[in-house]
Scaffold this motif. Structure first.
Motif: not given
Length: 516
Positions: A155-157, A176-178, A193-196
């Motif tokens: 998320l920071l990336v 990719q994170n999802l 994940s909500s922030r993402l």
């Protein structure tokens, strides 16, 4: 009578030295300045603690630090963290390549992270404490990073890439994170994940293709509902509504609102949801509901969200004008809103004057600002309100006036159209008058006393309903510590057991006495 010995005079130098010593003891130690590296390590510790204790409070604390870290984040710091904490098996090189592609703008006050001789903050000491899988490791190839911590670093990336103009790369990392979130399906990931989800939609919105991810947003929202992912539901609801409104699909947005339940747990997301709902109601001609939604959104949004307050206040101003009300003058002169609301202040003055000529001039003068805000379609509806305001002023000033004179005062072209407009205003209760068609004039009646009607009761009932609704929302928003009810239940069970035992003892004694 014995005389008391005279007290020895205190030496002023000794007294001054003692006072200095007391002051030195009272002086508190200066707080150690925090560094981005120590704060980032503390955030990872908080994420690990939240996963271990299954309490989202710690993960929320880590996410709240993101705003401060975002301003202090540097390429060197992010690469150092990725190389230290992300194993090679978790696509570390994939993230490192994206971060290396960023060209940072050098600033004078840029903080040095690597090799800095500053004293580490207390957070650094906390990061080196036991209880997390990554502490004290110089190489990370020999352990597995927590999935939640890995998602947090990703998320920071994503945020770092978006801030430096690498939107396409940010969407690749987010996708990719999802997939990783879908694969693990852990409830401890919900807050991160909500922030993402939010940054995933914002990245596609900046790229100009939010419609391409609409089906995926709907699928993710369906999964969030099935998994009881409340933070994810709140963010995805707003992302879907924003997607519909971006393409002016107000019908589909209204249908989506009708089949879903708003999430009131997150205050910021709920304020955003109220804004979208108010905008949909305004376009669908439900002005009273729109005003209620927008007013509530302004109450719930934080004062630091200046952009949101500006956008919501602009829409609220137009809705109040469409309802026939004049917004309060103080609304246009707030500290952070006065410049952006200046065109709407001029528009309000034109509507209040009831002159079509002044109204047209105000629209032409600030047409670019209205188009930029997307308010042009709503502002065109205000023309009828300007005419109604002018008619109300004319009826107050004249007891009898010809329709031709009304046409001239309102700068209108057709007398026949004015007759229909006046008839509609009489039917709607805007003015109390009668049209004399033979004489071609308008005869106004005496104005009724408002307090003799049911208007005060309606306003009073509206205020009571608002207070009751606010109280119910406050009750629903109350949070209690987990298992707070268990000690009370255990105590009640013990008291019931003691009462039962004492009763059995008394019955046994009574039976023994009867036998004797």
């Amino acid at each position: 009578v014995e005389k008391k010995p005279a007290a020895k005079a205190e030496d002023p130098k000794k007294k001054a030295e003692e006072e200095k010593k007391e002051k030195k003891e009272e002086v508190k130690e200066k707080p150690i300045p925090r560094t981005p590296e120590s704060e980032l390590k503390l955030s990872l510790v908080l994420v690990a603690k939240g996963v271990k204790t299954l309490q989202g409070v710690h993960i929320s604390r880590a996410l709240r630090k993101t705003f401060w870290l975002r301003k202090k984040m540097t390429k060197a710091l992010l690469l150092n963290i990725l190389n230290t904490y992300v194993p090679k098996t978790d696509n570390r090189q994939f993230l490192v390549d994206y971060v290396n592609a960023v060209v940072e703008k050098k600033t004078d006050n840029e903080m040095e992270v690597e090799g800095s001789e500053t004293t580490p903050a207390p957070a650094a000491a906390a990061a080196a404490s036991p209880g997390m899988e990554v502490e004290g490791a110089t190489t990370v190839d020999d352990f597995e990073l927590l999935p939640e911590a890995l998602v947090y670093l990703n998320l920071l990336v994503v945020i770092f890439l978006m801030d430096n103009g690498k939107t396409k790369e940010a969407t690749n990392v987010a996708e990719q994170n999802l997939e990783m979130i879908k694969r693990h399906n852990k409830r401890t990931m919900d807050l991160i994940s909500s922030r993402l989800y939010y940054y995933y939609y914002i990245a596609h919105h900046r790229m100009g293709n939010p419609g391409s991810i609409r089906n995926r947003l709907l699928a993710m929202y369906r999964s969030a509902c099935l998994h009881h992912d409340v933070p994810g539901q709140a963010v995805l609801q707003n992302a879907i509504l924003a997607n519909y409104l971006h393409y002016n699909m107000y019908g589909q947005a209204e249908m989506f609102i009708n089949v879903t339940t708003p999430i009131e747990r997150d205050n910021n997301q709920y304020a955003r949801y109220l804004y979208y709902t108010g905008k949909i109601n305004a376009v669908q001609l439900h002005y009273s509901d729109a005003e209620e939604n927008l007013s509530q959104a302004l109450r719930k949004c934080p004062k630091a969200a200046v952009g949101f307050r500006q956008t919501t206040t602009k829409l609220l101003c137009i809705v109040q004008l469409l309802m026939g009300d004049i917004p309060e003058r103080s609304m246009f002169f707030e500290k952070d809103l006065n410049k952006s609301l200046f065109p709407y202040f001029k528009l309000t003055q034109a509507v209040r004057d009831g002159s079509l000529q002044v109204f047209t001039q105000a629209i032409k003068a600030h047409d670019s600002a209205f188009k930029k805000d997307g308010m042009s379609s709503l502002i065109t509806r205000l023309r009828h309100n300007v005419i109604k305001t002018g008619l109300r002023k004319i009826c107050i000033s004249y007891s009898k006036i010809s329709l031709a004179s009304i046409c001239a005062k309102l700068n209108y072209d057709s007398v026949e159209d004015i007759e229909y407009i006046v008839a509609k205003a009489i039917h709607d209760g805007v003015i109390h008058a009668v049209i004399d068609r033979k004489a071609g004039c308008l005869m106004s009646k005496e104005n009724l006393d408002v307090y003799s009607s049911d208007e005060p009761a309606k306003v009073f009932n509206k205020r009571i309903n608002f207070c009751l609704k606010l109280r119910n929302e406050a009750v629903r928003a109350m949070q209690y510590p987990p298992d707070a009810h268990k000690p009370k239940r255990e105590k009640e069970a013990e008291e019931a057991k003691e009462a039962k035992d004492s009763k059995e003892e008394e019955e046994g004694k009574n039976k023994g006495k009867e036998k004797k």
